[in-house]
Design a protein around this motif. Sequence first.
Motif, short mmCIF file in Angstrom:
data_model
loop_
_atom_site.label_atom_id
_atom_site.label_comp_id
_atom_site.label_asym_id
_atom_site.label_seq_id
_atom_site.Cartn_x
_atom_site.Cartn_y
_atom_site.Cartn_z
N ASP A 84 7.43 1.27 3.39
CA ASP A 84 7.18 0.19 2.71
C ASP A 84 5.86 -0.03 2.26
O ASP A 84 5.13 -0.09 3.16
CB ASP A 84 7.65 -1.18 3.43
CG ASP A 84 9.32 -1.02 3.73
OD1 ASP A 84 10.05 -0.54 2.63
OD2 ASP A 84 9.53 -1.40 4.61
N GLY A 85 5.40 0.07 1.13
CA GLY A 85 4.02 -0.18 0.66
C GLY A 85 3.16 0.86 0.69
O GLY A 85 3.67 2.08 1.19
N GLU A 86 2.01 0.70 0.18
CA GLU A 86 0.96 1.75 0.06
C GLU A 86 -0.21 1.13 1.05
O GLU A 86 -0.78 0.36 1.31
CB GLU A 86 0.60 1.75 -1.26
CG GLU A 86 -0.50 2.99 -1.32
CD GLU A 86 -0.83 3.22 -2.98
OE1 GLU A 86 -2.16 3.15 -3.20
OE2 GLU A 86 0.20 3.33 -3.78
N VAL A 87 -0.64 2.41 2.00
CA VAL A 87 -1.76 2.17 2.79
C VAL A 87 -3.29 2.68 2.36
O VAL A 87 -4.12 2.52 3.04
CB VAL A 87 -1.57 2.52 4.34
CG1 VAL A 87 -0.50 1.72 4.83
CG2 VAL A 87 -1.07 3.99 4.21
N GLY A 88 -3.27 3.52 1.20
CA GLY A 88 -4.26 4.08 0.78
C GLY A 88 -4.17 4.93 -0.32
O GLY A 88 -3.00 5.17 -0.74
N GLY A 89 -5.15 5.72 -0.62
CA GLY A 89 -4.88 6.49 -1.87
C GLY A 89 -6.01 7.38 -2.22
O GLY A 89 -7.37 6.94 -1.83
#
Length: 84
Positions: free
Chosen positions: A15-20
């Motif tokens: 669920d969701g994004e924590v970085g990139g």
Amino acid sequence: MVGPTYSGIRAATGDGEVGGLDATGIPGPGGPLVLLFSDDLDATVAAVEGAGGSVTAPPYEFPGGRRFEFSDPSGNVLGVWTTS
């Protein structure tokens, strides 16, 4: 989130994004850009400016939400993002 110049890192829960990683920037001094999360991006802009920081990139849309970048009074560059 994945695109030709961006690859996101999803949370372990899925669920969701924590970085990139964003390949559009030009490497420069200071190392990686640290991004902090905020529930209220506009209030955070005001708080940064009130504390003596300088907004270097005003709020803009990016894959996954909105963000802005700023320089603190010591010259450190940081970013802040939100999902909406």
